[in-house]
Design a protein around this motif. Sequence first.
Motif, PDB file in Angstrom:
ATOM      1  N   PRO A  38      -3.473   3.739  -6.393  1.00 27.70           N
ATOM      2  CA  PRO A  38      -3.408   2.461  -7.116  1.00 27.70           C
ATOM      3  C   PRO A  38      -2.115   2.223  -7.894  1.00 27.70           C
ATOM      4  O   PRO A  38      -1.796   1.080  -8.202  1.00 27.70           O
ATOM      5  CB  PRO A  38      -4.610   2.527  -8.069  1.00 27.70           C
ATOM      6  CG  PRO A  38      -5.548   3.487  -7.421  1.00 27.70           C
ATOM      7  CD  PRO A  38      -4.687   4.497  -6.732  1.00 27.70           C
ATOM      8  N   ILE A  39      -1.391   3.277  -8.259  1.00 27.34           N
ATOM      9  CA  ILE A  39      -0.135   3.003  -8.963  1.00 27.34           C
ATOM     10  C   ILE A  39       1.068   3.102  -8.034  1.00 27.34           C
ATOM     11  O   ILE A  39       2.205   2.986  -8.481  1.00 27.34           O
ATOM     12  CB  ILE A  39       0.053   3.865 -10.224  1.00 27.34           C
ATOM     13  CG1 ILE A  39       0.162   5.339  -9.892  1.00 27.34           C
ATOM     14  CG2 ILE A  39      -1.047   3.622 -11.229  1.00 27.34           C
ATOM     15  CD1 ILE A  39       0.739   6.125 -11.052  1.00 27.34           C
ATOM     16  N   ALA A  40       0.830   3.295  -6.754  1.00 23.75           N
ATOM     17  CA  ALA A  40       1.914   3.287  -5.765  1.00 23.75           C
ATOM     18  C   ALA A  40       3.022   4.256  -6.147  1.00 23.75           C
ATOM     19  O   ALA A  40       4.195   3.908  -6.194  1.00 23.75           O
ATOM     20  CB  ALA A  40       2.466   1.874  -5.589  1.00 23.75           C
ATOM     21  N   CYS A  41       2.594   5.473  -6.436  1.00 27.42           N
ATOM     22  CA  CYS A  41       3.562   6.472  -6.895  1.00 27.42           C
ATOM     23  C   CYS A  41       4.516   6.889  -5.783  1.00 27.42           C
ATOM     24  O   CYS A  41       5.683   7.155  -6.019  1.00 27.42           O
ATOM     25  CB  CYS A  41       2.807   7.689  -7.411  1.00 27.42           C
ATOM     26  SG  CYS A  41       3.869   8.891  -8.179  1.00 27.42           S
ATOM     27  N   GLN A  99       9.799  -1.089  -5.678  1.00 24.51           N
ATOM     28  CA  GLN A  99       9.454  -0.968  -7.085  1.00 24.51           C
ATOM     29  C   GLN A  99      10.675  -0.731  -7.966  1.00 24.51           C
ATOM     30  O   GLN A  99      11.740  -0.372  -7.504  1.00 24.51           O
ATOM     31  CB  GLN A  99       8.429   0.145  -7.266  1.00 24.51           C
ATOM     32  CG  GLN A  99       8.878   1.494  -6.791  1.00 24.51           C
ATOM     33  CD  GLN A  99       7.814   2.531  -7.089  1.00 24.51           C
ATOM     34  OE1 GLN A  99       7.554   2.875  -8.225  1.00 24.51           O
ATOM     35  NE2 GLN A  99       7.174   3.030  -6.055  1.00 24.51           N
ATOM     36  N   ALA A 120       6.019  -2.934  -7.621  1.00 23.25           N
ATOM     37  CA  ALA A 120       5.548  -2.535  -8.945  1.00 23.25           C
ATOM     38  C   ALA A 120       6.718  -2.290  -9.897  1.00 23.25           C
ATOM     39  O   ALA A 120       7.841  -2.045  -9.474  1.00 23.25           O
ATOM     40  CB  ALA A 120       4.719  -1.259  -8.825  1.00 23.25           C
ATOM     41  N   ARG A 121       6.414  -2.393 -11.178  1.00 23.51           N
ATOM     42  CA  ARG A 121       7.362  -2.009 -12.241  1.00 23.51           C
ATOM     43  C   ARG A 121       8.675  -2.760 -12.174  1.00 23.51           C
ATOM     44  O   ARG A 121       9.729  -2.210 -12.512  1.00 23.51           O
ATOM     45  CB  ARG A 121       7.591  -0.493 -12.203  1.00 23.51           C
ATOM     46  CG  ARG A 121       6.344   0.299 -12.518  1.00 23.51           C
ATOM     47  CD  ARG A 121       6.485   1.779 -12.316  1.00 23.51           C
ATOM     48  NE  ARG A 121       6.221   2.174 -10.956  1.00 23.51           N
ATOM     49  CZ  ARG A 121       5.004   2.473 -10.460  1.00 23.51           C
ATOM     50  NH1 ARG A 121       3.961   2.417 -11.259  1.00 23.51           N
ATOM     51  NH2 ARG A 121       4.838   2.821  -9.213  1.00 23.51           N
ATOM     52  N   HIS A 154       2.398  -4.545 -10.035  1.00 22.05           N
ATOM     53  CA  HIS A 154       1.803  -4.153 -11.321  1.00 22.05           C
ATOM     54  C   HIS A 154       2.807  -3.493 -12.263  1.00 22.05           C
ATOM     55  O   HIS A 154       3.840  -3.019 -11.839  1.00 22.05           O
ATOM     56  CB  HIS A 154       0.610  -3.219 -11.070  1.00 22.05           C
ATOM     57  CG  HIS A 154       0.976  -1.945 -10.365  1.00 22.05           C
ATOM     58  ND1 HIS A 154       0.938  -1.828  -9.001  1.00 22.05           N
ATOM     59  CD2 HIS A 154       1.404  -0.753 -10.837  1.00 22.05           C
ATOM     60  CE1 HIS A 154       1.308  -0.598  -8.669  1.00 22.05           C
ATOM     61  NE2 HIS A 154       1.604   0.062  -9.751  1.00 22.05           N
TER      62      HIS A 154
END
Lengths: 299, 240
Positions: free
Chosen positions: A249-252, B108, B127-128, B146
Amino acid sequence: MCGIVGIFLKDPALEPQLGQMLSSMLCVMTDRGPDSAGFAVYGTGRPDHVKLSLRAAPGYDFEDLARGVSVTAGGVPGLSVRATHAVIEIPAASETAVRAALAAHHPEVAVVGSGARMEIFKEVGLPSEVAQRFDLSKMSGTHGIGHTRMATESAVTTAGAHPFSTGADQCLVHNGSLSNHNDLRRNLTREGLTFATQNDSEVAAGYLTWRMRQGASLGEALKAGLEDLDGFYTFVVGTESGFGVLRDPIACKPAVMAETDQYVAFGSEYRALVDLPGIAKAKVFEPEPATVYFWDRAA
Amino acid sequence: MNAQATAPLAADLTFDLADQPLRDLNAALHKAGVETNARRWHVLNPNGRHAVAVGINAPLEIEIAGHVGYYCAGMNQQARVTIQGNAGVGVAENMMGGFVHVKGDASQAAGATAHGGMLLIDGNAGARCGISMKGVDIIVKGSIGHMSAFMGQAGSLIVFGDAGDALGDSLYEAKLFVRGAVKSLGADCIEKDMRDEHKALLAEKLAAAGLAGTVDVSEFKRYGSARRLYNFHIDNVDAY
């Protein structure tokens, strides 16, 4: 850090080049994972037969092994030997008996995967060496996935190399690290699953197997993983008819996809995709976090 | 400065990364001083390489023909960098000034920690986006992922599309303008009134990007810091 790649062909004309494409993608990902490499290729299959991908020590006499299981398998199985790996093709009805015979009489041989069409190869070493050892560039097929490993959670061994088989014609490659894999392994062991390594990705593969055994589809199993797998992951999962992608979910961990009329391709980085045909005109995009993507030949 | 005028210009210098090492490109860009006559650089075959055209400190115009990998145009000062494709993680990270234009999508952490200049993304950003931004102006014509503008300290983030979860978490003073839907706001980020001064600011930033009149500034909502996380709150003293 690891590198993962996948390619799914829409255009059958490209099938003879699948191995070449996958090999090029894998080698570009060497600087994300120089410790070991592996891949799964979905090639041809015979009706009512199953292929077992086997791994043994260098120089192992697979022909002798094939002769040894011929009584159990109801005839000498089809055999294709590539370095430390061999694929034997046996009647599907004899699979349980052949697996039991291998476990009883050939503990030195590991079954790394099985399925109607899937073949798995993995080894320690630079991806280019591994691809060459198994002659990947000459393989043909409809789709394939691959992995280059920079080890973090467990030792640099062939058993710790990806892909991990999750069931018949199913396998998984993983970039990331899971933080609750010991707990999950204990729970899954209680459910009857067995694990060959201390590797976190093998637990993810086992988790999907367990979910699907309970009746979930691959998509449902991946979705359930969003709740139960704690940590960082981008997964690429191969099945008999297609491949799927899931990011945490945080697309690490990074992921890039490219789609044309001829194929869908996945790479940890765009660099892995640059040699693919028609890439300049491909739709290139980043898969969303916590979203299951799936491409299927039946669709 | 007009971001719309991006028809390929005749290049003074062409660098083909299929034949020439990336290090040579970046070294040549670093050597180019303010007085250089070679202002227009054309970079061919970037093929997703990382750190293309980083750390430029001269008023050059760089056009990159294709997709780039991580950190493209990072630490930029003065240069105008156009990417004719997608950008990987951290495009224009820590930019100090100049103009970076991504014609496709950005991954991101686009514009992370950037202090100044403008980053224009025609597609979506992941993201970010604008994490810890410190003065940069970021315009995204698509949507953002996000945790965007996480701990943003200064500058503006202008989004024509939607924003993902936890927009502006732990925000300081960066100004956020979103035209579409915001999935959720992060800790201490709130919606604020869009007064005339904010519409004027938005119009000014859009004009600077060459986008004046392309969108109606009154369609945007403004988000900013509620300033509740700035100082230690006495109610939390029991925690010690």
